[in-house]
Design an enzyme around this catalytic site. Structure first.
Site, PDB file in Angstrom:
ATOM      1  N   ASP A 135      13.372  -0.731  12.250  1.00 23.27           N
ATOM      2  CA  ASP A 135      13.646   0.656  12.593  1.00 23.27           C
ATOM      3  C   ASP A 135      14.221   0.688  14.006  1.00 23.27           C
ATOM      4  OD1 ASP A 135      13.107   2.279  10.413  1.00 23.27           O
ATOM      5  OD2 ASP A 135      10.947   2.228  10.749  1.00 23.27           O
ATOM      6  N   ARG A 155       0.868  -1.184   0.000  1.00 28.76           N
ATOM      7  CA  ARG A 155       0.000   0.000   0.000  1.00 28.76           C
ATOM      8  C   ARG A 155       0.900   1.227   0.000  1.00 28.76           C
ATOM      9  NH1 ARG A 155      -1.011   2.572   4.912  1.00 28.76           N
ATOM     10  NH2 ARG A 155       0.697   1.869   6.218  1.00 28.76           N
ATOM     11  N   ARG A 209      19.600   9.971  -2.622  1.00 26.19           N
ATOM     12  CA  ARG A 209      19.231  11.157  -1.856  1.00 26.19           C
ATOM     13  C   ARG A 209      20.456  11.950  -1.416  1.00 26.19           C
ATOM     14  NH1 ARG A 209      16.611   8.734   3.730  1.00 26.19           N
ATOM     15  NH2 ARG A 209      18.271   7.278   4.231  1.00 26.19           N
ATOM     16  N   ARG A 228      21.247  -5.452   0.347  1.00 22.71           N
ATOM     17  CA  ARG A 228      21.622  -4.290  -0.464  1.00 22.71           C
ATOM     18  C   ARG A 228      22.618  -3.499   0.351  1.00 22.71           C
ATOM     19  NH1 ARG A 228      21.825  -3.391  -5.382  1.00 22.71           N
ATOM     20  NH2 ARG A 228      21.003  -1.274  -5.526  1.00 22.71           N
ATOM     21  N   GLU A 231      23.930   9.511  -1.128  1.00 25.39           N
ATOM     22  CA  GLU A 231      23.758   8.092  -0.810  1.00 25.39           C
ATOM     23  C   GLU A 231      23.592   7.292  -2.107  1.00 25.39           C
ATOM     24  OE1 GLU A 231      21.287   7.804   2.802  1.00 25.39           O
ATOM     25  OE2 GLU A 231      20.333   6.121   1.795  1.00 25.39           O
ATOM     26  N   TYR A 279      14.470  -5.961   8.377  1.00 24.73           N
ATOM     27  CA  TYR A 279      14.642  -4.512   8.433  1.00 24.73           C
ATOM     28  C   TYR A 279      13.905  -3.976   9.659  1.00 24.73           C
ATOM     29  CZ  TYR A 279      15.149   0.316   7.815  1.00 24.73           C
ATOM     30  OH  TYR A 279      15.497   1.612   8.068  1.00 24.73           O
ATOM     31  N   ARG A 295      -2.223  11.056   1.385  1.00 19.53           N
ATOM     32  CA  ARG A 295      -2.860  11.939   2.361  1.00 19.53           C
ATOM     33  C   ARG A 295      -3.639  13.015   1.652  1.00 19.53           C
ATOM     34  NH1 ARG A 295       1.862  13.226   6.311  1.00 19.53           N
ATOM     35  NH2 ARG A 295       1.987  11.124   7.150  1.00 19.53           N
TER      36      ARG A 295
HETATM   37  C1  LIG Z   1      20.723   3.973   5.583  1.00 20.96           C
HETATM   38  C2  LIG Z   1      19.877   3.637   6.773  1.00 20.96           C
HETATM   39  C3  LIG Z   1      18.996   4.578   7.278  1.00 20.96           C
HETATM   40  C4  LIG Z   1      18.191   4.279   8.366  1.00 20.96           C
HETATM   41  N1  LIG Z   1      17.333   5.230   8.817  1.00 20.96           N
HETATM   42  C5  LIG Z   1      16.552   4.967   9.875  1.00 20.96           C
HETATM   43  C6  LIG Z   1      15.639   5.958  10.371  1.00 20.96           C
HETATM   44  O1  LIG Z   1      15.531   7.069   9.852  1.00 20.96           O
HETATM   45  N2  LIG Z   1      14.871   5.634  11.443  1.00 20.96           N
HETATM   46  C7  LIG Z   1      14.947   4.406  12.074  1.00 20.96           C
HETATM   47  O2  LIG Z   1      14.236   4.183  13.060  1.00 20.96           O
HETATM   48  N3  LIG Z   1      15.820   3.468  11.630  1.00 20.96           N
HETATM   49  C8  LIG Z   1      16.617   3.716  10.560  1.00 20.96           C
HETATM   50  N4  LIG Z   1      17.505   2.761  10.112  1.00 20.96           N
HETATM   51  C9  LIG Z   1      17.564   1.459  10.822  1.00 20.96           C
HETATM   52  C10 LIG Z   1      18.550   1.484  11.996  1.00 20.96           C
HETATM   53  O3  LIG Z   1      19.847   1.744  11.530  1.00 20.96           O
HETATM   54  C11 LIG Z   1      18.493   0.123  12.691  1.00 20.96           C
HETATM   55  O4  LIG Z   1      17.221  -0.121  13.222  1.00 20.96           O
HETATM   56  C12 LIG Z   1      19.478  -0.046  13.857  1.00 20.96           C
HETATM   57  O5  LIG Z   1      20.668   0.627  13.653  1.00 20.96           O
HETATM   58  C13 LIG Z   1      19.758  -1.517  14.021  1.00 20.96           C
HETATM   59  O6  LIG Z   1      20.598  -1.737  15.119  1.00 20.96           O
HETATM   60  P1  LIG Z   1      21.394  -3.103  15.249  1.00 20.96           P
HETATM   61  O7  LIG Z   1      22.071  -3.074  16.555  1.00 20.96           O
HETATM   62  O8  LIG Z   1      20.506  -4.252  14.951  1.00 20.96           O
HETATM   63  O9  LIG Z   1      22.414  -3.098  14.018  1.00 20.96           O
HETATM   64  P2  LIG Z   1      23.680  -2.206  13.660  1.00 20.96           P
HETATM   65  O10 LIG Z   1      23.442  -0.787  13.935  1.00 20.96           O
HETATM   66  O11 LIG Z   1      24.047  -2.585  12.275  1.00 20.96           O
HETATM   67  O12 LIG Z   1      24.818  -2.726  14.649  1.00 20.96           O
HETATM   68  C14 LIG Z   1      25.450  -3.981  14.490  1.00 20.96           C
HETATM   69  C15 LIG Z   1      26.875  -3.820  14.942  1.00 20.96           C
HETATM   70  O13 LIG Z   1      27.482  -5.122  14.943  1.00 20.96           O
HETATM   71  C16 LIG Z   1      28.814  -4.979  14.523  1.00 20.96           C
HETATM   72  N5  LIG Z   1      29.278  -6.275  14.030  1.00 20.96           N
HETATM   73  C17 LIG Z   1      28.783  -6.989  12.994  1.00 20.96           C
HETATM   74  N6  LIG Z   1      29.503  -8.113  12.824  1.00 20.96           N
HETATM   75  C18 LIG Z   1      30.480  -8.111  13.777  1.00 20.96           C
HETATM   76  C19 LIG Z   1      31.546  -8.997  14.097  1.00 20.96           C
HETATM   77  N7  LIG Z   1      31.769 -10.090  13.367  1.00 20.96           N
HETATM   78  N8  LIG Z   1      32.364  -8.701  15.131  1.00 20.96           N
HETATM   79  C20 LIG Z   1      32.156  -7.558  15.851  1.00 20.96           C
HETATM   80  N9  LIG Z   1      31.166  -6.678  15.576  1.00 20.96           N
HETATM   81  C21 LIG Z   1      30.329  -6.943  14.556  1.00 20.96           C
HETATM   82  C22 LIG Z   1      28.739  -3.929  13.431  1.00 20.96           C
HETATM   83  O14 LIG Z   1      30.004  -3.337  13.213  1.00 20.96           O
HETATM   84  C23 LIG Z   1      27.720  -2.960  14.005  1.00 20.96           C
HETATM   85  O15 LIG Z   1      28.333  -1.944  14.744  1.00 20.96           O
HETATM   86  C24 LIG Z   1      18.287   3.020   8.997  1.00 20.96           C
HETATM   87  C25 LIG Z   1      19.196   2.064   8.511  1.00 20.96           C
HETATM   88  C26 LIG Z   1      19.970   2.362   7.405  1.00 20.96           C
HETATM   89  C27 LIG Z   1      20.917   1.326   6.872  1.00 20.96           C
END
Ligand SMILES: Cc1cc2nc3c(=O)[nH]c(=O)nc-3n(C[C@H](O)[C@H](O)[C@H](O)COP(=O)(O)OP(=O)(O)OC[C@H]3O[C@@H](n4cnc5c(N)ncnc54)[C@H](O)[C@@H]3O)c2cc1C
Length: 372
Positions: A351, A173, A281, A250, A301, A349, A177
Site C-alpha cells: 500500500d 481471515r 468495480r 495480474r 475496472e 503488494y 464487524r
Molecule cells: C488498482 C490499484 C489500486 C490501489 N489502491 C490503493 C489504495 O487505495 N491505497 C493504497 O495505499 N495503495 C493502493 N494501491 C497501491 C499503490 O499504487 C502502491 O503502493 C504505490 O503506487 C507503489 O509505488 P511504487 O513507486 O512502488 O510503484 P509505481 O507507482 O508502479 O511506480 C513505478 C514507476 O516506475 C516506472 N517504470 C517501470 N519500469 C520502468 C522503466 N523500465 N523505465 C522507466 N520507468 C519505469 C513506471 O512507469 C511507474 O511510474 C493500489 C494499486 C493499484 C494497482
C-alpha cells in the site's frame, strides 16, 4: 571521473519520488526517469474538468503511522475522505466491510447476537473440513450466503480463476464487524490529497530533474554512465532479462467515462460481485473530494491477464512466484550499486504508506552509509 548524478532513480512512483526527495534534501544529485508520459506511477491523477480522476484505480491513503501521515501532509493537505465501499449483487446493495449493516441487508438481523447466531448456522456445514482452497476457506469462515453473493464472483474475476483453484491462504481471515460501521479501514489516519495525488508527487520532486517518456531499458548503458548508483523500481525479472523465467502479475484495464450528470452512483466505490458483470468495480472520482461539479467521471475496472504489453499491477505472490522472486532477489543482492525498491522491484503488494515507509528506510540507510 565524477559522474553527473549521485543517483539515477528509475520510476517516479511513490518509492522513487520519496527516495529522490530524501536524497536531494541530503544534498545528493538525483535524476528521476519514468517511461510513462507523467510522474507519479499508479497514483497519477488526470484532471478532467475539475475532477481528479485516479487514472490507475482508486487510491485511498490510510496508515496507523503518525510519522508517515505527517510526512505526506507536509506536501499537500489530505481531506477526511473515509472509504465505505458498497457491493452490488444482482441489483441489491450491501455495505462493506461485512458489518451489522451487511447482516441486516442479508438476513434482516438487527443485533450482534442474532448476527453471530446466523453466521454460526451458515458456517456449521463447513466447519469440520480442513480448507484446501479459497472457496472452502471462505465457506468455513462466513458460510454460503456471504460467500456466494459477495466473495465468489468478485474474487474469481480478480484472479481469473475459479475460487476452488485458488489457495486458501489468500483469505486467511475475513474481518467481521459486529457494529454498524462502514469504515473500510481500521487505521487511525485516512484521506485523499486535496487536489489529487499529483500535488504530493510534485511536492516531492520539486527541484529534482525529471525525464518522462524515458525507458531505462532503451538507454541502459548510457544511463549507467551518468550516476554512481541506481534505484530501480521497475520489474525485477525484467531487470535481469527474465534469465530465470517470468514472474506472474495480474493486470487491469480501465474504462473512463465522463457523464453529463451530477451524481452517477452516490458513492466513490461500488464493487460488482456477480461473475457475469465483467468489471469488478465502478469508481466515481468526484466523491473522493466531495466535488460539486454539474458533471461526473466514472471508471470501470476490468481485471485481465498480464501479457507482454500490459501493465503489471498486482504481483501474484503464490508459492511458485515467491520461489522465483527469491532467486531474483539473491541475484539483486549481488549487483553492486543498485537498490531495488517499490511494488515491482520487490515483487510485493505494497500500500502507499508501506511503500513510503520502505523508501524512507532505504534513504536513511543510504545517508548512514555516506556518513560512515
Ligand atoms: C488498482 C490499484 C489500486 C490501489 N489502491 C490503493 C489504495 O487505495 N491505497 C493504497 O495505499 N495503495 C493502493 N494501491 C497501491 C499503490 O499504487 C502502491 O503502493 C504505490 O503506487 C507503489 O509505488 P511504487 O513507486 O512502488 O510503484 P509505481 O507507482 O508502479 O511506480 C513505478 C514507476 O516506475 C516506472 N517504470 C517501470 N519500469 C520502468 C522503466 N523500465 N523505465 C522507466 N520507468 C519505469 C513506471 O512507469 C511507474 O511510474 C493500489 C494499486 C493499484 C494497482
Amino acid at each position: 571521473m565524477q559522474k553527473k548524478y549521485d543517483y539515477l532513480i528509475v520510476g517516479s512512483g511513490l518509492y522513487g519520488a520519496v527516495f529522490a526527495y530524501e536524497m536531494n534534501k541530503a544534498g545528493k544529485r538525483c535524476l528521476v526517469i519514468d517511461k510513462r508520459n507523467h510522474a507519479g506511477g499508479n497514483t497519477y491523477c488526470e484532471n478532467v474538468d475539475g475532477i481528479n480522476v485516479h487514472n490507475y484505480g482508486a487510491h485511498i491513503f490510510h496508515t496507523n503511522d503518525e510519522f508517515i501521515w505527517k510526512f505526506v501532509n507536509r506536501f499537500v493537505p489530505f481531506n477526511r475522505y473515509t472509504n465505505s465501499p458498497l457491493a452490488c449483487y444482482k441489483g441489491k446493495m450491501y455495505n462493506l466491510p461485512f458489518n451489522m449493516n451487511t447482516f441486516y441487508q442479508l438476513w434482516g438481523v438487527t443485533t450482534p447476537t442474532e448476527a453471530l447466531e446466523k453466521i454460526r448456522e451458515q458456517t456449521l456445514p463447513f466447519t469440520k473440513q480442513q480448507p484446501k482452497n479459497l472457496e472452502e476457506q471462505a465457506l468455513m469462515l462466513l458460510g454460503d450466503d456471504i460467500y456466494s453473493r459477495l466473495i465468489k464472483g468478485y474474487t474469481e474475476k480478480q484472479w481469473g480463476r475459479p475460487a476452488c483453484e485458488l489457495p486458501a491462504s489468500i483469505i486467511k481471515r475475513l474481518p467481521l464487524r459486529l457494529t454498524y460501521d462502514n469504515n473500510y479501514f481500521d487505521d487511525k489516519y485516512q484521506g485523499v490529497p486535496v487536489g489529487g495525488y499529483n500535488a504530493l508527487i510534485s511536492g516531492l520532486l520539486q527541484g529534482i530533474e525529471l525525464r518522462i517518456n524515458t525507458d531505462y531499458f532503451s538507454h541502459r548503458s548510457a544511463l549507467h554512465e551518468v550516476a554512481d548508483k541506481i534505484v530501480f523500481t521497475g520489474s525485477i525479472d525484467r531487470f535481469f532479462d527474465y534469465r530465470l523465467g517470468r514472474l506472474e502479475y495480474r493486470s487491469l484495464r480501465f474504462e473512463h467515462e465522463r457523464k453529463q450528470i451530477k451524481n452517477f452512483q452516490g458513492n466513490a466505490v461500488i464493487n460488482y460481485t456477480e461473475r457475469e458483470v465483467p468489471y469488478t468495480r465502478i469508481i466515481e472520482h468526484k466523491h473522493f473530494e466531495f466535488g460539486d461539479q454539474p458533471h461526473t467521471v466514472i471508471t470501470k475496472e476490468f481485471p485481465m491477464n498480464f501479457k507482454d504489453e500490459a501493465e503489471p499491477y498486482y504481483p501474484i505472490n503464490d508459492e511458485k512466484n515467491n520461489r522465483l522472486y527469491k532467486k531474483y532477489k539473491s541475484m539483486a543482492d549481488d549487483v553492486p550499486n543498485v537498490i531495488f525498491g517499490g511494488r515491482l522491484g520487490c515483487y510485493q503488494y505494497y500500500d502507499m504508506h508501506q511503500v513510503i515507509g520502505a523508501s524512507l528506510k532505504a534513504a536513511a540507510l543510504e545517508s548512514f552509509r555516506h556518513v560512515y
